[in-house]
Design an enzyme around this catalytic site. Structure first.
Site, PDB file in Angstrom:
ATOM      1  N   SER A  71      -4.019  17.602  -1.779  1.00  0.00           N
ATOM      2  CA  SER A  71      -5.476  17.751  -1.828  1.00  0.00           C
ATOM      3  C   SER A  71      -5.872  18.994  -1.061  1.00  0.00           C
ATOM      4  O   SER A  71      -5.611  19.095   0.152  1.00  0.00           O
ATOM      5  CB  SER A  71      -6.156  16.538  -1.203  1.00  0.00           C
ATOM      6  OG  SER A  71      -7.513  16.857  -0.967  1.00  0.00           O
ATOM      7  N   HIS A  80      -4.952  18.573  -6.400  1.00  0.00           N
ATOM      8  CA  HIS A  80      -6.048  17.602  -6.299  1.00  0.00           C
ATOM      9  C   HIS A  80      -7.273  18.306  -5.697  1.00  0.00           C
ATOM     10  O   HIS A  80      -7.199  18.905  -4.624  1.00  0.00           O
ATOM     11  CB  HIS A  80      -5.604  16.422  -5.433  1.00  0.00           C
ATOM     12  CG  HIS A  80      -6.573  15.293  -5.415  1.00  0.00           C
ATOM     13  ND1 HIS A  80      -6.682  14.385  -6.448  1.00  0.00           N
ATOM     14  CD2 HIS A  80      -7.490  14.904  -4.487  1.00  0.00           C
ATOM     15  CE1 HIS A  80      -7.615  13.492  -6.153  1.00  0.00           C
ATOM     16  NE2 HIS A  80      -8.125  13.796  -4.972  1.00  0.00           N
ATOM     17  N   ASP A  85     -11.122  17.850  -4.556  1.00  0.00           N
ATOM     18  CA  ASP A  85     -12.114  16.845  -4.145  1.00  0.00           C
ATOM     19  C   ASP A  85     -13.525  17.412  -4.151  1.00  0.00           C
ATOM     20  O   ASP A  85     -13.842  18.317  -3.372  1.00  0.00           O
ATOM     21  CB  ASP A  85     -11.780  16.343  -2.739  1.00  0.00           C
ATOM     22  CG  ASP A  85     -10.586  15.400  -2.745  1.00  0.00           C
ATOM     23  OD1 ASP A  85     -10.591  14.435  -3.528  1.00  0.00           O
ATOM     24  OD2 ASP A  85      -9.632  15.639  -1.968  1.00  0.00           O
ATOM     25  N   MET A 133     -17.417  16.693  -3.449  1.00  0.00           N
ATOM     26  CA  MET A 133     -18.311  15.771  -2.726  1.00  0.00           C
ATOM     27  C   MET A 133     -19.712  16.361  -2.661  1.00  0.00           C
ATOM     28  O   MET A 133     -19.864  17.564  -2.453  1.00  0.00           O
ATOM     29  CB  MET A 133     -17.778  15.548  -1.308  1.00  0.00           C
ATOM     30  CG  MET A 133     -16.340  15.049  -1.274  1.00  0.00           C
ATOM     31  SD  MET A 133     -15.835  14.670   0.412  1.00  0.00           S
ATOM     32  CE  MET A 133     -14.098  14.317   0.163  1.00  0.00           C
ATOM     33  N   HIS A 164     -11.350  15.320  -8.717  1.00  0.00           N
ATOM     34  CA  HIS A 164     -11.821  14.005  -8.274  1.00  0.00           C
ATOM     35  C   HIS A 164     -13.301  14.144  -7.927  1.00  0.00           C
ATOM     36  O   HIS A 164     -13.649  14.697  -6.881  1.00  0.00           O
ATOM     37  CB  HIS A 164     -10.975  13.566  -7.060  1.00  0.00           C
ATOM     38  CG  HIS A 164     -11.437  12.299  -6.413  1.00  0.00           C
ATOM     39  ND1 HIS A 164     -10.960  11.869  -5.190  1.00  0.00           N
ATOM     40  CD2 HIS A 164     -12.334  11.351  -6.817  1.00  0.00           C
ATOM     41  CE1 HIS A 164     -11.550  10.723  -4.870  1.00  0.00           C
ATOM     42  NE2 HIS A 164     -12.378  10.399  -5.830  1.00  0.00           N
ATOM     43  N   MET A 209     -16.687  13.016  -6.622  1.00  0.00           N
ATOM     44  CA  MET A 209     -17.398  12.044  -5.783  1.00  0.00           C
ATOM     45  C   MET A 209     -18.849  12.511  -5.764  1.00  0.00           C
ATOM     46  O   MET A 209     -19.364  12.976  -4.741  1.00  0.00           O
ATOM     47  CB  MET A 209     -16.782  12.006  -4.381  1.00  0.00           C
ATOM     48  CG  MET A 209     -15.401  11.353  -4.356  1.00  0.00           C
ATOM     49  SD  MET A 209     -14.417  11.781  -2.903  1.00  0.00           S
ATOM     50  CE  MET A 209     -13.649  13.283  -3.485  1.00  0.00           C
ATOM     51  N   MET A 253      -8.371   4.344  -4.528  1.00  0.00           N
ATOM     52  CA  MET A 253      -8.650   4.896  -3.199  1.00  0.00           C
ATOM     53  C   MET A 253      -8.079   3.965  -2.136  1.00  0.00           C
ATOM     54  O   MET A 253      -8.357   2.760  -2.139  1.00  0.00           O
ATOM     55  CB  MET A 253     -10.169   5.015  -2.963  1.00  0.00           C
ATOM     56  CG  MET A 253     -10.901   6.027  -3.834  1.00  0.00           C
ATOM     57  SD  MET A 253     -10.276   7.706  -3.762  1.00  0.00           S
ATOM     58  CE  MET A 253     -10.477   8.108  -2.021  1.00  0.00           C
ATOM     59  N   GLY A 256     -14.742  10.389   1.145  1.00  0.00           N
ATOM     60  CA  GLY A 256     -15.656  11.260   1.902  1.00  0.00           C
ATOM     61  C   GLY A 256     -14.959  12.208   2.853  1.00  0.00           C
ATOM     62  O   GLY A 256     -15.479  13.292   3.111  1.00  0.00           O
ATOM     63  N   PHE A 257     -13.809  11.813   3.342  1.00  0.00           N
ATOM     64  CA  PHE A 257     -13.149  12.641   4.357  1.00  0.00           C
ATOM     65  C   PHE A 257     -11.635  12.575   4.221  1.00  0.00           C
ATOM     66  O   PHE A 257     -11.092  11.529   3.841  1.00  0.00           O
ATOM     67  CB  PHE A 257     -13.535  12.167   5.774  1.00  0.00           C
ATOM     68  CG  PHE A 257     -15.020  12.191   5.998  1.00  0.00           C
ATOM     69  CD1 PHE A 257     -15.656  13.371   6.363  1.00  0.00           C
ATOM     70  CD2 PHE A 257     -15.783  11.049   5.803  1.00  0.00           C
ATOM     71  CE1 PHE A 257     -17.036  13.407   6.532  1.00  0.00           C
ATOM     72  CE2 PHE A 257     -17.162  11.071   5.971  1.00  0.00           C
ATOM     73  CZ  PHE A 257     -17.796  12.257   6.345  1.00  0.00           C
ATOM     74  N   GLY A 258     -10.989  13.673   4.571  1.00  0.00           N
ATOM     75  CA  GLY A 258      -9.540  13.674   4.691  1.00  0.00           C
ATOM     76  C   GLY A 258      -9.143  13.095   6.040  1.00  0.00           C
ATOM     77  O   GLY A 258      -9.990  12.872   6.913  1.00  0.00           O
ATOM     78  N   GLY A 259      -7.883  12.818   6.208  1.00  0.00           N
ATOM     79  CA  GLY A 259      -7.350  12.419   7.509  1.00  0.00           C
ATOM     80  C   GLY A 259      -7.661  10.999   7.945  1.00  0.00           C
ATOM     81  O   GLY A 259      -7.530  10.669   9.124  1.00  0.00           O
ATOM     82  N   ASP A 313      -4.922   7.653  -3.407  1.00  0.00           N
ATOM     83  CA  ASP A 313      -5.558   8.739  -2.669  1.00  0.00           C
ATOM     84  C   ASP A 313      -6.100   8.229  -1.336  1.00  0.00           C
ATOM     85  O   ASP A 313      -6.976   7.352  -1.311  1.00  0.00           O
ATOM     86  CB  ASP A 313      -6.698   9.295  -3.538  1.00  0.00           C
ATOM     87  CG  ASP A 313      -7.401  10.505  -2.942  1.00  0.00           C
ATOM     88  OD1 ASP A 313      -6.992  10.975  -1.871  1.00  0.00           O
ATOM     89  OD2 ASP A 313      -8.372  10.963  -3.574  1.00  0.00           O
ATOM     90  N   GLY A 314      -5.595   8.821  -0.240  1.00  0.00           N
ATOM     91  CA  GLY A 314      -6.134   8.540   1.084  1.00  0.00           C
ATOM     92  C   GLY A 314      -5.096   8.001   2.043  1.00  0.00           C
ATOM     93  O   GLY A 314      -4.556   6.917   1.827  1.00  0.00           O
ATOM     94  N   GLY A 315      -4.800   8.775   3.068  1.00  0.00           N
ATOM     95  CA  GLY A 315      -3.888   8.312   4.115  1.00  0.00           C
ATOM     96  C   GLY A 315      -2.434   8.199   3.683  1.00  0.00           C
ATOM     97  O   GLY A 315      -1.655   7.518   4.359  1.00  0.00           O
ATOM     98  N   GLY A 347      -3.458  15.074   1.471  1.00  0.00           N
ATOM     99  CA  GLY A 347      -4.171  16.232   2.003  1.00  0.00           C
ATOM    100  C   GLY A 347      -3.604  16.632   3.338  1.00  0.00           C
ATOM    101  O   GLY A 347      -2.807  17.577   3.446  1.00  0.00           O
ATOM    102  N   SER A 348      -3.978  15.868   4.380  1.00  0.00           N
ATOM    103  CA  SER A 348      -3.563  16.243   5.738  1.00  0.00           C
ATOM    104  C   SER A 348      -2.052  16.185   5.916  1.00  0.00           C
ATOM    105  O   SER A 348      -1.489  16.978   6.681  1.00  0.00           O
ATOM    106  CB  SER A 348      -4.272  15.354   6.766  1.00  0.00           C
ATOM    107  OG  SER A 348      -4.180  13.994   6.406  1.00  0.00           O
TER     108      SER A 348
HETATM  109  C1  DX5 Z   1     -11.049  11.461   0.312  1.00  0.00           C
HETATM  110  C2  DX5 Z   1     -10.411  12.398  -0.693  1.00  0.00           C
HETATM  111  C3  DX5 Z   1      -8.956  12.582  -0.512  1.00  0.00           C
HETATM  112  C4  DX5 Z   1      -8.535  13.251   0.769  1.00  0.00           C
HETATM  113  C5  DX5 Z   1      -7.180  12.766   1.130  1.00  0.00           C
HETATM  114  O1  DX5 Z   1     -12.323  11.144  -0.104  1.00  0.00           O
HETATM  115  O2  DX5 Z   1     -10.617  11.902  -2.001  1.00  0.00           O
HETATM  116  O3  DX5 Z   1      -8.377  13.254  -1.627  1.00  0.00           O
HETATM  117  O4  DX5 Z   1      -8.485  14.651   0.682  1.00  0.00           O
HETATM  118  O5  DX5 Z   1      -6.858  13.276   2.375  1.00  0.00           O
HETATM  119  P1  DX5 Z   1      -5.711  12.607   3.283  1.00  0.00           P
HETATM  120  O6  DX5 Z   1      -4.435  12.700   2.497  1.00  0.00           O
HETATM  121  O7  DX5 Z   1      -5.721  13.479   4.494  1.00  0.00           O
HETATM  122  O8  DX5 Z   1      -6.124  11.194   3.528  1.00  0.00           O
HETATM  123 ZN    ZN Z   2      -9.470  12.742  -3.737  1.00  0.00          ZN
END
Ligand code: DX5
Ligand code: ZN
Length: 227
Positions: free
Chosen positions: A16, A41, A43, A45, A75, A77, A146, A151-154, A184-186, A206-207
């Site tokens: 991401s 990917h 994102d 928002m 993706h 949002m 999800m 809404g946020f990475g990490g 997607d996520g964590g 992502g992170s």
């Molecule tokens: C969250 C995003 C994800 C995010 C994942 O709303 O849709 O794609 O970037 O980031 P990590 O892998 O850091 O959880």
């Molecule tokens: Zn995403």
């Protein structure tokens, strides 16, 4: 529900770019592709459907010359969602996914993505019921589960979605269609194996990738964990 393991499944890693250095985005996209990314990917928002604001079709068009043949996995949002779909198709998106809560007419939005020449995906938040798949799975190319609230990475992976992933795998197998099951996520090196064991085949990170010193080492470690 017992986990499903399929030794023949091919796995895809989708970094991401939300966690990339936006000041050097073209370079960052090329770097993860050189490191072994299967999808990019992207994102989107809108500070309305989710409490964060990121990037739109202009940025998608800007990275397109940098991706080569690697698909851009958008993706969305955003709410409402329909008007921006043709813009992303023009900007070079290959897959476009949206959240059912963000569309008044889910079937119409899926058809619109297809008409624009892209592959449609439907996204499920941790609390969104899978009943949205009852009348849509036969029209989808991707289901995105999800594992954090969007809404946020990490953020931290929510283990409660693992049985949900398994249920989606069961529905995809019953459909006999070729549908990607993305999570997607964590997702990290140390939990990707259990996400795969639950039934996923496509992993957004992502992170875990952009936060690593060496992108290739991070992606290889993920592939190694997948076996
Ligand atoms: C969250 C995003 C994800 C995010 C994942 O709303 O849709 O794609 O970037 O980031 P990590 O892998 O850091 O959880
Ligand atoms: Zn995403």
């Amino acid at each position: 529900m017992s986990p499903i393991s399929s030794p023949t499944r091919t796995y895809k890693i989708a970094p991401s770019i939300l966690s990339a250095d936006f000041a050097r985005l073209g370079e960052e996209v090329r770097a993860v592709i050189a490191a072994g990314a299967d999808l990019i990917h992207f994102d989107v928002m809108d500070y309305h459907y989710v409490p964060n604001l990121t990037i739109g079709p202009m940025v998608c068009a800007a990275i397109k010359p940098h991706v080569g043949t690697t698909p851009i996995d958008v993706h969305l949002m955003v709410k409402p969602v329909d008007a921006i779909i043709p813009e992303f198709a023009k900007a070079g998106a290959n897959i476009i996914s949206f959240h059912p809560e963000a569309s008044e007419h889910v079937d119409r939005t899926i058809a619109l993505i297809r008409e624009c020449g892209c592959k449609p995906g439907l996204v499920f938040n941790p609390a969104t019921p899978l009943s949205y798949l009852d009348y849509t799975l036969d029209k989808l190319d991707l289901v995105l589960i999800m594992s954090v609230n969007p809404g946020f990475g990490g953020q931290k992976f929510i283990d409660g979605v693992l049985p949900k992933i398994t249920e989606v795998r069961r529905r995809i197998e019953a459909s006999g269609r070729d549908v990607l099951l993305e999570v997607d996520g964590g997702v990290k090196i140390d939990n990707i194996a259990k996400v795969a064991a639950a039934g996923a085949d496509t992993f957004v990170a992502g992170s875990a990738i952009y936060g690593a010193e060496d992108y290739a080492a991070a992606i290889s470690a993920m592939r190694e964990a997948l076996g």
